[in-house]
Design an enzyme around this catalytic site. Structure first.
Site, PDB file in Angstrom:
ATOM      1  N   LYS A  54       0.501  -0.730   0.561  1.00  0.00           N
ATOM      2  CA  LYS A  54       0.093  -0.012   0.072  1.00  0.00           C
ATOM      3  C   LYS A  54       1.027   1.274  -0.136  1.00  0.00           C
ATOM      4  O   LYS A  54       0.802   2.693  -0.590  1.00  0.00           O
ATOM      5  CB  LYS A  54      -1.303  -0.031   1.165  1.00  0.00           C
ATOM      6  N   GLN A  98      -5.524  -1.092   9.837  1.00  0.00           N
ATOM      7  CA  GLN A  98      -5.518  -2.694   9.257  1.00  0.00           C
ATOM      8  C   GLN A  98      -5.890  -4.153   9.911  1.00  0.00           C
ATOM      9  O   GLN A  98      -5.090  -3.991  11.428  1.00  0.00           O
ATOM     10  CB  GLN A  98      -3.730  -3.429   8.897  1.00  0.00           C
ATOM     11  N   ASP A 121     -11.934   2.833   4.025  1.00  0.00           N
ATOM     12  CA  ASP A 121     -12.095   1.480   4.246  1.00  0.00           C
ATOM     13  C   ASP A 121     -13.607   1.805   3.872  1.00  0.00           C
ATOM     14  O   ASP A 121     -13.919   0.174   2.988  1.00  0.00           O
ATOM     15  CB  ASP A 121     -11.791   0.964   5.003  1.00  0.00           C
TER      16      ASP A 121
END
Ligand code: NDP
Length: 297
Positions: A54, A98, A121
């Site tokens: 990422k 995460q 997200d």
């Protein structure tokens, strides 16, 4: 094989190229780079690889990448303090924590503390609500990537019968909402669904997000249907001691029947990070009040 292969790797590459152009014009307009922060707790090897990837792709797109690493035994209060600092930081447009988090942390609580306008997200309940009511917000990256591939392949999805196999908050449920928003007739199947094969056989679009290697067989697929395989399963390879990745769809038999199908690897997988970068860039434009044609990227 009769099915066309839906090349998610190439699509993601083209998307990143468009994002790089928009990131450059954002920087020219505001004097700063769009910023994406990723928070990693613990040393899970798969998460470390993912976070590294990422970071690299964020920088390659001309955006700023911020990484915050906490040890596996960090307290929930420490993590919440990091999230609060990122919420308040004007250089940070998007925040991703995460998952999974270590067992002593409450994931739902942590996600609920992310500023919904930085929740790239799309897991915050405010963004879940915005998706289901058709308000602009952030949509989870994997299902949004799937819908981009479907629209690229099929154009309008209006009136098509779609089956989503799986009802997780991360993939299945938002996928169903997105298909509904495209005016599909949507069925959501799960582990208690009866006659799954028959349900799948009715569908013009099949999205498999189950986590069971090669479960969906070609004989279940309606001829000409479009098959999106979200599954990523590692199974033993023919060669002793090696492994390989397979999806939730039995690719060989499904490709004989489907009109188009995503491979694993190289289908949905590469889309997820590219869409994350897209969401971060969208967040930057919204947060800075800079116009962006979101539908065009
Ligand atoms: P979850 O384990 O959270 O959900 C799986 C879903 O599949 C559940 O709703 C479950 O039903 C359903 N299910 C399980 N067994 C069956 C069965 N025999 N028949 C019908 N339905 C069944 O998984 P995720 O949604 O997180 O992920 C799904 C897959 O997608 C995994 O392989 C994962 O690795 C992959 N993935 C890939 C991503 C990418 O970037 N490409 C990103 C995220 C996930 P029930 O609710 O009844 O238990």
């Amino acid at each position: 094989m009769t099915a066309a292969i839906i090349d998610g790797k190439a699509f993601a590459e083209a998307l990143r190229a468009r994002l790089a152009e928009k990131a450059a014009s954002f920087e020219a307009a505001t004097g700063r780079k769009a910023g994406l922060a990723v928070v990693l707790v613990g040393e899970d090897p798969a998460s470390q690889v993912y976070v590294r990837s990422k970071g690299k792709q964020t920088v390659a797109c001309g955006m700023a990448s911020f990484e915050h690493k906490l040890p596996a035994d960090a307290s929930e209060a420490e993590l919440l303090a990091v999230v609060a600092a990122l919420n308040a930081d004007p250089a940070v447009d998007g925040i991703l924590v995460q998952l999974p988090l270590p067992g002593h942390m409450d994931e739902a609580k942590v996600i609920s503390t992310i500023d919904p306008d930085k929740d790239v997200d799309g897991f915050h309940v405010i963004n879940v609500g915005r998706l289901s009511t058709g308000m602009p917000g952030f949509v989870p990256c994997t299902p949004l990537g799937c819908i981009m591939l479907l629209k690229d392949r099929l154009g309008s999805l209006s009136g098509l019968d779609a089956v989503v196999i799986g009802r997780s908050n991360i993939v299945g449920k938002p996928m169903a909402q997105l298909l509904l928003a495209e005016s599909c007739t949507v069925t959501v199947a799960h582990s208690r669904t009866r006659n799954l094969e028959e349900v799948v056989r009715r569908a013009d679009i099949v999205v498999a997000a189950v986590g069971r290697p090669e479960m969906v067989k070609g004989s279940w697929i309606k001829p000409g249907a479009t098959v999106i395989d979200v599954g990523i399963n590692r199974v033993p390879a023919a060669e002793e001691g090696k492994t390989r990745l397979v999806g939730d769809v039995d690719f060989a038999s499904a490709a004989e029947v489907a009109g188009a199908i995503t491979p694993v690897p190289g289908g949905v997988g590469p889309m997820t990070i590219a869409v994350l970068l897209r969401n971060a860039l969208v967040a930057a434009h919204r947060n800075a009040g800079v116009a962006l044609d979101e539908a065009a990227i």
